[in-house]
Scaffold this active site. Structure first.
Site, PDB file in Angstrom:
ATOM      1  CD  GLU A 106      16.429  32.547   7.447  1.00 42.48           C
ATOM      2  OE1 GLU A 106      16.201  31.938   6.387  1.00 42.48           O
ATOM      3  OE2 GLU A 106      17.486  32.399   8.110  1.00 42.48           O
ATOM      4  CG  HIS A 166      17.684  30.490   3.598  1.00 40.52           C
ATOM      5  ND1 HIS A 166      17.724  29.872   4.807  1.00 40.52           N
ATOM      6  CD2 HIS A 166      17.578  29.509   2.666  1.00 40.52           C
ATOM      7  CE1 HIS A 166      17.660  28.558   4.634  1.00 40.52           C
ATOM      8  NE2 HIS A 166      17.575  28.301   3.344  1.00 40.52           N
ATOM      9  CG  HIS A 220      17.256  28.934   8.660  1.00 37.87           C
ATOM     10  ND1 HIS A 220      18.245  29.337   7.819  1.00 37.87           N
ATOM     11  CD2 HIS A 220      17.688  27.797   9.259  1.00 37.87           C
ATOM     12  CE1 HIS A 220      19.266  28.472   7.895  1.00 37.87           C
ATOM     13  NE2 HIS A 220      18.946  27.535   8.766  1.00 37.87           N
ATOM     14  CD  GLU A 280      20.835  34.094   3.091  1.00 35.61           C
ATOM     15  OE1 GLU A 280      20.011  34.755   3.744  1.00 35.61           O
ATOM     16  OE2 GLU A 280      21.366  33.045   3.515  1.00 35.61           O
TER      17      GLU A 280
HETATM   18 ZN   LIG Z   1      18.246  30.916   6.557  1.00 36.43          ZN
END
Ligand SMILES: [Zn+2]
Ligand SMILES: *[C@@H]1O[C@H](CO)[C@@H](O)[C@H](O)[C@H]1NC(C)=O
Ligand SMILES: *[C@@H]1O[C@H](CO)[C@@H](O)[C@H](O)[C@H]1NC(C)=O
Length: 463
Positions: A183, A318, A180, A397
């Site tokens: 990020e 992420h 992504h 994350e």
């Molecule tokens: Zn992500």
């Protein structure tokens, strides 16, 4: 006269749309819906012009804190509306652009030598590539440059391999970053881990670096990543224009359809839950599973590695939310046991999270995405587990919980990286303890022992 004015207007529109999107004076509010009605109101607000959520649509649930970004001209209206529906909204960011500027800042005299990079700022794609190139030059016997395919816009997807022992069928791990685009913390986490593997004197780091062959990809979505520097800091998807359509009617960025969410495009339960067929959605899963060259390149590389040795680890990175996710992302409750070694993966992640928290007191949650975040299908790490059958698969994350979100200040890069390293060291220790692999002794040493054993056995046999 009218004709001239309209040409000017058209020119002005064309001109401004090519500029870096400014978030000058954009505000961010945090609030927590307490009832289903409030959740419904917030979901509607997501489709209202001028409001954009830092979290995804599905994230909004009762008792969960959400962050909403808005233009300053909507501030009064927003505050009044929230008051009228009984929601407490607290402003957390006064000027989003100032956070972006802080992330774009280069220290004064950044050296011309990229190897002096010290994780005090966020590098762009060219700098990441140059860093990898120079790192490979500096460690010619250990580091190999990888190039696993081209993005939609033709950029190479590059990484580095760190291999100390050059064994025939090694135990391997893959680290995936920046799938992504926005990020950014994930990019610099992976270059940091690579650098520690190469230069740390810590014996635990040395052990992990030298017993696993690491394949590290700091930027797996290069087009989107470049776009976050040149056009819009908040871009998430890749830059595939093939389903381009105006998104004005959805009250989101007009050209939000100009990309596919790569972490919904993998061929495992593609387009079943937590993904969209609307090109204007942040979670647009693409025309078909693996319609995108970036997800295909990664998946093909994983399958190739499986033929080269034992691919044991896959870790996706992420941000943000402070979690270690365990596959599969669509399973919750007792269904998590669809993954045969779920209990091991959970234990590994919990122990890793404990060590992570111990470093800078940053709390992390552990679980499947459906249990602690939202349902997802077609994600990269789920495919690696479900189709490529890699044993130990997790998704980080990273920081934070939304105070800065994707715009994490550069001062937090190093503390974030330190705690992630602590987690990974522990996760590897637990993985070994459970019995997934044994450390490699130096090949010479192993050979010698084997030869001695053979001689002994032969002698014993003869005696
Ligand atoms: Zn992500
Ligand atoms: C890095 O190395 C590759 C392959 O040798 C080269 O094509 C590329 O231009 C280099 N990139 C940078 C930024 O130095
Ligand atoms: C995307 O575009 C292709 C044609 O380029 C079309 O066949 C497909 O239906 C479109 N998908 C969506 C979800 O709009």
């Amino acid at each position: 006269m009218i004709y001239k004015i309209s040409i000017l207007v058209v020119l002005a529109i064309v001109y401004t749309s090519a500029e870096y999107v400014s978030y000058d004076n954009y505000k961010v509010y945090k609030l927590q819906p307490k009832t289903e009605e409030q959740v419904e109101l917030l979901r509607k607000l997501q489709h209202t012009k001028g409001y954009s959520f830092w979290t995804l649509f599905d994230y909004v649930k009762v008792d969960r804190e959400v962050r909403i970004m808005l233009e300053s001209k909507n501030e009064r209206e927003f505050e009044n509306y929230m008051k009228s529906v009984g929601l407490d909204a607290t402003k957390t960011v006064e000027d989003v652009q100032s956070l972006i500027d802080a992330q774009l800042k280069r220290p004064q005299n950044v050296g011309r030598n990229i190897l002096e990079y010290d994780w005090t700022y966020y590098p762009n794609l060219e700098e990441v590539e140059e860093w990898m190139n120079k790192t490979a030059e500096r460690h010619p016997n250990v580091v190999t440059l990888l190039d696993i395919g081209r993005s939609i816009e033709g950029r190479p997807i590059r990484g580095i391999k760190i291999d100390y022992k050059k064994r025939d069928k090694p135990v391997m791990g893959v680290l995936e970053g920046t799938l992504h685009a926005r990020e950014w913390i994930t990019t610099v986490t992976l270059t940091w881990l690579a650098n520690e593997f190469l230069n740390s004197k810590d014996e635990n780091v040395r052990f992990l670096a030298e017993n696993i062959v690491w394949h590290i990809f700091p930027v797996t979505n290069p087009d989107g990543f470049v776009y976050t520097f040149t056009d819009d800091r908040m871009w998430r998807k890749n830059r595939n224009p093939s389903n381009f359509t105006s998104c004005v009617a959805s009250n989101v960025r007009d050209d939000l359809s100009n990309g596919v969410d790569l972490n919904r495009n993998f061929g495992f339960l593609w387009m079943t839950v937590g993904a969209s067929q609307n090109p204007c959605a942040q979670t647009f899963a693409g025309q078909t599973a693996f319609s995108e060259p970036e997800s295909r390149a990664l998946a093909n590389y994983v399958l190739d590695l499986k033929n080269q040795g034992e691919l044991l680890y896959y870790m996706a990175f992420h941000s943000y939310s402070q979690m270690i996710l365990v596959p599969y992302s669509h399973t919750a409750g007792a269904n998590v046991l669809e993954v045969p070694n779920y209990a091991d993966l959970f234990e590994i992640a919990i122990k890793g999270a404990e060590k992570l928290t111990a470093v800078h007191n940053i709390p992390y949650q552990v679980g499947t995405s459906a249990d602690i975040l939202y349902e997802v299908s077609g994600s990269g790490f789920d495919w690696v587990k479900g189709e490529a059958k890699v044993p130990i698969v997790h998704l980080f994350e990273l920081r934070d919980l939304g105070q800065y979100g994707f715009l994490l200040p550069p001062e937090q890069i190093i503390p974030n990286n330190e705690e992630v390293m602590a987690a990974i060291l522990e996760m590897d220790r637990v993985t070994r303890k459970i019995g997934y692999y044994s450390p490699v002794s130096d090949s010479g040493y192993t050979l010698k022992i084997n030869a001695l054993l053979l001689i002994a056995a032969v002698m014993f046999g003869f005696v």
